[in-house]
Design a protein around this motif. Structure first.
Motif, PDB file in Angstrom:
ATOM      1  N   LEU A 174       0.810  -1.215   0.000  1.00  0.00           N
ATOM      2  CA  LEU A 174       0.000   0.000   0.000  1.00  0.00           C
ATOM      3  C   LEU A 174       0.844   1.266   0.000  1.00  0.00           C
ATOM      4  O   LEU A 174       0.312   2.368   0.043  1.00  0.00           O
ATOM      5  N   ILE A 175       2.153   1.091  -0.065  1.00  0.00           N
ATOM      6  CA  ILE A 175       3.054   2.249   0.017  1.00  0.00           C
ATOM      7  C   ILE A 175       2.751   3.261  -1.075  1.00  0.00           C
ATOM      8  O   ILE A 175       2.782   4.480  -0.848  1.00  0.00           O
ATOM      9  N   HIS A 176       2.444   2.758  -2.284  1.00  0.00           N
ATOM     10  CA  HIS A 176       2.233   3.668  -3.414  1.00  0.00           C
ATOM     11  C   HIS A 176       0.747   3.839  -3.760  1.00  0.00           C
ATOM     12  O   HIS A 176       0.422   4.358  -4.829  1.00  0.00           O
ATOM     13  N   LEU A 177      -0.121   3.403  -2.867  1.00  0.00           N
ATOM     14  CA  LEU A 177      -1.555   3.567  -3.096  1.00  0.00           C
ATOM     15  C   LEU A 177      -1.925   5.052  -3.099  1.00  0.00           C
ATOM     16  O   LEU A 177      -1.446   5.821  -2.275  1.00  0.00           O
ATOM     17  N   VAL A 178      -2.773   5.448  -4.035  1.00  0.00           N
ATOM     18  CA  VAL A 178      -3.258   6.828  -4.114  1.00  0.00           C
ATOM     19  C   VAL A 178      -4.785   6.797  -4.103  1.00  0.00           C
ATOM     20  O   VAL A 178      -5.405   6.100  -4.904  1.00  0.00           O
ATOM     21  N   ALA A 179      -5.396   7.538  -3.181  1.00  0.00           N
ATOM     22  CA  ALA A 179      -6.856   7.596  -3.078  1.00  0.00           C
ATOM     23  C   ALA A 179      -7.348   8.939  -3.607  1.00  0.00           C
ATOM     24  O   ALA A 179      -6.767   9.990  -3.319  1.00  0.00           O
ATOM     25  N   ARG A 180      -8.419   8.892  -4.393  1.00  0.00           N
ATOM     26  CA  ARG A 180      -8.996  10.105  -4.951  1.00  0.00           C
ATOM     27  C   ARG A 180     -10.519  10.027  -4.897  1.00  0.00           C
ATOM     28  O   ARG A 180     -11.094   8.947  -4.984  1.00  0.00           O
ATOM     29  N   THR A 181     -11.153  11.192  -4.790  1.00  0.00           N
ATOM     30  CA  THR A 181     -12.610  11.272  -4.881  1.00  0.00           C
ATOM     31  C   THR A 181     -12.987  11.711  -6.291  1.00  0.00           C
ATOM     32  O   THR A 181     -12.300  12.535  -6.911  1.00  0.00           O
ATOM     33  N   HIS A 182     -14.083  11.142  -6.793  1.00  0.00           N
ATOM     34  CA  HIS A 182     -14.549  11.441  -8.144  1.00  0.00           C
ATOM     35  C   HIS A 182     -16.034  11.765  -8.109  1.00  0.00           C
ATOM     36  O   HIS A 182     -16.800  11.082  -7.410  1.00  0.00           O
ATOM     37  N   PRO A 183     -16.477  12.745  -8.878  1.00  0.00           N
ATOM     38  CA  PRO A 183     -17.908  13.045  -8.933  1.00  0.00           C
ATOM     39  C   PRO A 183     -18.643  11.996  -9.765  1.00  0.00           C
ATOM     40  O   PRO A 183     -18.026  11.159 -10.435  1.00  0.00           O
ATOM     41  N   ALA A 184     -19.956  12.047  -9.731  1.00  0.00           N
ATOM     42  CA  ALA A 184     -20.763  11.136 -10.554  1.00  0.00           C
ATOM     43  C   ALA A 184     -20.534  11.427 -12.046  1.00  0.00           C
ATOM     44  O   ALA A 184     -20.218  12.563 -12.434  1.00  0.00           O
ATOM     45  N   ASN A 185     -20.655  10.381 -12.846  1.00  0.00           N
ATOM     46  CA  ASN A 185     -20.562  10.484 -14.309  1.00  0.00           C
ATOM     47  C   ASN A 185     -19.180  10.906 -14.804  1.00  0.00           C
ATOM     48  O   ASN A 185     -19.048  11.515 -15.866  1.00  0.00           O
ATOM     49  N   GLN A 186     -18.164  10.561 -14.028  1.00  0.00           N
ATOM     50  CA  GLN A 186     -16.793  10.843 -14.469  1.00  0.00           C
ATOM     51  C   GLN A 186     -16.158   9.563 -15.018  1.00  0.00           C
ATOM     52  O   GLN A 186     -16.274   8.496 -14.433  1.00  0.00           O
ATOM     53  N   VAL A 187     -15.491   9.695 -16.149  1.00  0.00           N
ATOM     54  CA  VAL A 187     -14.798   8.561 -16.746  1.00  0.00           C
ATOM     55  C   VAL A 187     -13.500   8.310 -15.976  1.00  0.00           C
ATOM     56  O   VAL A 187     -12.664   9.203 -15.847  1.00  0.00           O
ATOM     57  N   ILE A 247     -11.916   6.129  -4.863  1.00  0.00           N
ATOM     58  CA  ILE A 247     -11.184   5.015  -5.466  1.00  0.00           C
ATOM     59  C   ILE A 247      -9.720   5.077  -5.068  1.00  0.00           C
ATOM     60  O   ILE A 247      -9.086   6.135  -5.132  1.00  0.00           O
ATOM     61  N   GLY A 248      -9.189   3.934  -4.635  1.00  0.00           N
ATOM     62  CA  GLY A 248      -7.765   3.801  -4.361  1.00  0.00           C
ATOM     63  C   GLY A 248      -7.092   3.101  -5.523  1.00  0.00           C
ATOM     64  O   GLY A 248      -7.549   2.041  -5.953  1.00  0.00           O
ATOM     65  N   SER A 249      -6.050   3.699  -6.066  1.00  0.00           N
ATOM     66  CA  SER A 249      -5.329   3.093  -7.192  1.00  0.00           C
ATOM     67  C   SER A 249      -3.968   2.585  -6.730  1.00  0.00           C
ATOM     68  O   SER A 249      -3.239   3.280  -6.024  1.00  0.00           O
ATOM     69  N   MET A 250      -3.679   1.351  -7.130  1.00  0.00           N
ATOM     70  CA  MET A 250      -2.421   0.701  -6.763  1.00  0.00           C
ATOM     71  C   MET A 250      -1.637   0.419  -8.047  1.00  0.00           C
ATOM     72  O   MET A 250      -2.204  -0.083  -9.017  1.00  0.00           O
ATOM     73  N   PRO A 251      -0.351   0.759  -8.095  1.00  0.00           N
ATOM     74  CA  PRO A 251       0.442   0.440  -9.284  1.00  0.00           C
ATOM     75  C   PRO A 251       0.343  -1.047  -9.628  1.00  0.00           C
ATOM     76  O   PRO A 251       0.370  -1.905  -8.736  1.00  0.00           O
ATOM     77  N   ALA A 252       0.212  -1.339 -10.908  1.00  0.00           N
ATOM     78  CA  ALA A 252       0.031  -2.722 -11.343  1.00  0.00           C
ATOM     79  C   ALA A 252       1.168  -3.616 -10.866  1.00  0.00           C
ATOM     80  O   ALA A 252       0.951  -4.773 -10.490  1.00  0.00           O
ATOM     81  N   GLN A 253       2.392  -3.085 -10.862  1.00  0.00           N
ATOM     82  CA  GLN A 253       3.527  -3.910 -10.449  1.00  0.00           C
ATOM     83  C   GLN A 253       3.434  -4.306  -8.977  1.00  0.00           C
ATOM     84  O   GLN A 253       3.871  -5.400  -8.592  1.00  0.00           O
ATOM     85  N   ASP A 254       2.852  -3.432  -8.144  1.00  0.00           N
ATOM     86  CA  ASP A 254       2.674  -3.764  -6.733  1.00  0.00           C
ATOM     87  C   ASP A 254       1.616  -4.857  -6.574  1.00  0.00           C
ATOM     88  O   ASP A 254       1.750  -5.745  -5.725  1.00  0.00           O
TER      89      ASP A 254
END
Length: 233
Positions: free
Chosen positions: A34-47, A112-119
Motif C-alpha cells: 500500500l506504500i504507493h496507493l493513491v486515493a482520490r474522490t470522483h464526482p458522478a458520471n466521471q470517466v 477510489i484507491g489506485s495501486m500500481p500494477a507492479q505492486d
C-alpha cells in the motif's frame, strides 16, 4: 473536500481492515503493497478509464458505484457490470499487460484507491491467498456473465429478475426487511438486461405489485431472494 493526507490515511486503514480482497492476508504484507496507493474522490458520471487505455494501475472502490461499459457492433452502449464498495477493477490489464478492454464510469460520488500494477502483481507472487482471492473473483464474474448470456432469449420478467439478483449477489446488503441493492437509473438496468428502458420500468412495477421488490429513492429491497429467483423461467 477532504484533506488528501487524511483521505490517504483512511484509504490505507480501509484496505487493511475492510477490503474483501485483503481479508485474511498478513497485515505486514498488505502494508508493504500500500506504500504507493493513491486515493482520490470522483464526482458522478466521471470517466475513470477508457477502452484502450494503457493505465498501469489496479483500482479498489472504497465508496460509491461504477459501471463497466462497452459498445456492441451497432454502437449501442452495453453495461457489463456494476461494481460498488469493496470491489476492484483493472486487474486483467495488470496481469496480461494489454490495453483496457472496457470503459469505467462513476455512477455516484466515488472514492477510489489506485495501486500500481507492479505492486499488485508482486502481491500475487508473494502471497498465495491473494492469488486464490483473485481466482475466486474472476470465477464469480465469469459465472455471472454465463448466466446472463443463457437468459438473453428469456422473457423480459426473467431478465429483469436475473439482473436484480445479479446486483444482489455482487452488492446486496442485508437490511431489516430483505436484501438491499442500489436503485439504479432504469437506463442502467436496461443496459444490463438488454431490454428497452420502458420494458424495464413495466417489469419493475409488476414485480413491486407482486411484493417481490420494494422501492424507495435510493434502494430496491428484495424481501425474498428465492421467491424472486422463481420468476426466472
Amino acid at each position: 473536500m477532504e484533506d488528501r493526507s487524511s483521505l490517504q490515511a483512511q484509504a490505507n486503514s480501509w484496505m487493511i481492515t475492510s477490503a474483501p480482497f485483503f481479508q485474511g492476508l498478513p497485515e505486514v504484507v498488505v502494508k508493504s503493497v500500500l506504500i504507493h496507493l493513491v486515493a482520490r474522490t470522483h464526482p458522478a458520471n466521471q470517466v475513470i478509464l477508457l477502452e484502450n487505455d494503457w493505465s498501469g494501475s489496479v483500482y479498489f472502490i472504497m465508496d460509491g458505484w461504477v459501471k463497466i461499459r462497452t459498445y456492441n457492433l451497432e454502437g449501442k452502449e452495453v453495461t457489463l457490470n456494476i461494481l460498488g464498495k469493496g470491489e476492484l477493477f483493472g486487474e486483467m490489464a495488470a496481469l496480461d499487460e494489454v490495453p483496457r478492454s472496457t470503459d469505467v464510469i462513476t455512477l455516484a460520488p466515488t472514492v477510489i484507491g489506485s495501486m500500481p500494477a507492479q505492486d499488485f502483481v508482486k502481491l500475487l507472487h508473494i502471497e498465495p491467498l491473494a492469488g486464490i482471492r483473485l481466482a475466486q473473483l474472476m470465477a464469480r464474474r465469469l459465472r455471472q456473465v454465463n448466466r446472463r448470456l443463457r437468459l438473453r432469449e428469456s422473457d423480459s420478467q426473467s431478465r429483469v429478475a436475473d439482473t436484480l439478483l445479479f446486483l444482489a449477489e455482487g452488492q446486496g446488503k442485508k437490511g431489516q426487511t430483505g436484501t438491499e441493492i442500489p436503485n439504479l437509473p432504469h437506463r442502467e438496468l436496461s443496459s444490463l438486461s438488454g431490454l428497452a428502458r420502458e420494458t424495464v420500468t413495466r417489469v419493475l412495477t409488476r414485480l413491486e405489485k407482486k411484493g417481490l421488490i420494494k422501492r424507495d429513492q435510493d434502494t430496491i429491497c428484495i424481501p425474498d431472494l428465492s421467491a424472486l429467483e422463481k420468476m426466472i423461467v
